[in-house]
Write a protein that holds these residues in place. Sequence first.
Motif, short mmCIF file in Angstrom:
data_model
loop_
_atom_site.label_atom_id
_atom_site.label_comp_id
_atom_site.label_asym_id
_atom_site.label_seq_id
_atom_site.Cartn_x
_atom_site.Cartn_y
_atom_site.Cartn_z
N ALA A 155 4.08 1.17 18.98
CA ALA A 155 3.19 0.26 18.25
C ALA A 155 3.99 -0.78 17.47
CB ALA A 155 2.29 1.06 17.31
N LEU A 156 5.06 -0.35 16.81
CA LEU A 156 5.92 -1.29 16.09
C LEU A 156 6.55 -2.31 17.04
CD1 LEU A 156 7.85 1.02 13.58
CD2 LEU A 156 6.18 -0.74 12.99
N LYS A 157 6.97 -1.84 18.19
CA LYS A 157 7.63 -2.72 19.17
C LYS A 157 6.70 -3.84 19.62
CE LYS A 157 10.18 -2.53 23.55
NZ LYS A 157 11.44 -3.02 22.98
N ASN A 158 5.40 -3.51 19.73
CA ASN A 158 4.44 -4.48 20.27
C ASN A 158 3.86 -5.43 19.24
OD1 ASN A 158 4.66 -3.58 22.94
ND2 ASN A 158 3.18 -1.94 22.61
N ILE A 159 3.73 -4.99 17.98
CA ILE A 159 3.02 -5.84 17.02
C ILE A 159 3.84 -6.22 15.79
CG2 ILE A 159 0.82 -4.83 17.72
CD1 ILE A 159 0.80 -3.35 15.00
N ALA A 160 4.91 -5.48 15.49
CA ALA A 160 5.64 -5.71 14.23
C ALA A 160 6.64 -6.86 14.39
CB ALA A 160 6.37 -4.45 13.80
#
Length: 413
Positions: A155-160
Amino acid sequence: MNRIINKWTESSLILKIVIGLIIGSILGVFVPNWTIIGFPGEIFVSALKAIAPILVFVLVASAISKARTGIGSRFKTVIVLYLFSTFLSAMVAIIASTLFPVTIHLSDASTAAAPGGLGEVMSNMILGIFSNPIGLISEGHYLGILFWSIVFGIALKNIASDSTKDVVTDCANAVTLIVRGIIQFAPIGIMGLVFTSVSESGLGIFVQYSQLILLLVGCIAFVAFVTDPIISAVALRRNPYPLVLTCLRESGITAFFTRSSAANIPVNMQLCERLGLDRDFFSISIPLGATINMEGAAVTITVMTLAVCHTMGISVPLPVTVVLCIISTVGACGASGVAGGSLLLIPMACSLFGIPADVSMQAVAVGFIIGVIQDSCETALNSAGDALFSATAEYHDRRVNGEPVNFLGEFAK
């Protein structure tokens, strides 16, 4: 004060641990009633167990959020190494138990609850993964922690943003620094653990079960010094013993006295860093190994099951031994998610031979009696294997891809 701290941190950790071993043994023999000496050992193990789940979560999440392409093959390799070595350990236990059959005195049965079969073991593992992530961290359920940390990292990789990912990385670095500080107290902690073992464990019961202990320890030693090096040598195509001995010395000794693969995760991660491994890789492979690389557990389950068979006069045909290896391998992989560890999986393996639970649970009771030695050796093999096969998988991948291999990292200097 700073000079004293620097001298302590710069001196050899292994030498300090050896000194702690000697002091703890002497005090355990001469002043066994001074129980306060064992208190630092309890603190050391508790500190490692407390920080390990947090360390795994932040390191895995950070690694996934910034993951590079091209290291997927390493994970395939290390999983194959973990499972194959565990299966091979069960085979070693079967051969040794056939050559040197051991019987045990079955008397006092344990009252602990064992899983009914592989289905129950797998069900407990799967349901545990999808539990509350906060609860999983507090309970140290590493399969669940791995799952949710990977999800969080994706999730961090995609949106952060990059700055947010840097914050997670900084948190991982901060926790790593705390771990390094805790490990500096290993000599004092191990001194306390050795004192407790020496002062509390009588020698009489070990004479009674000496043949069983020798068989278990012999199998574990054979796996550590023969089969694991062969597996590593085939993958690396070079002499594996410098790497094997480094892992046993740096990881196995600590794991022997902490008797906890979870507590040894921070130790193994520091070892992998010194071996020059990729942090994105070992931050996942080490906690994964603490869950599925259970060579020692496979040995224990197999040896204890066959000891019950020999005691009851049950013949074990060759085809059934293969099935026993598979059951021991799969069951060992689920041992970390079952209360009581590998010993409580003995009745599951015994059921293959139609042995009733009230009899097989007596073997569990025997296992708890010799657990001071059995569990220590088992954990040492498991933990050293986590580091060994993580290093083997990465060095193998680098060799295949034509990348430079800094074999043994800092230890090669």
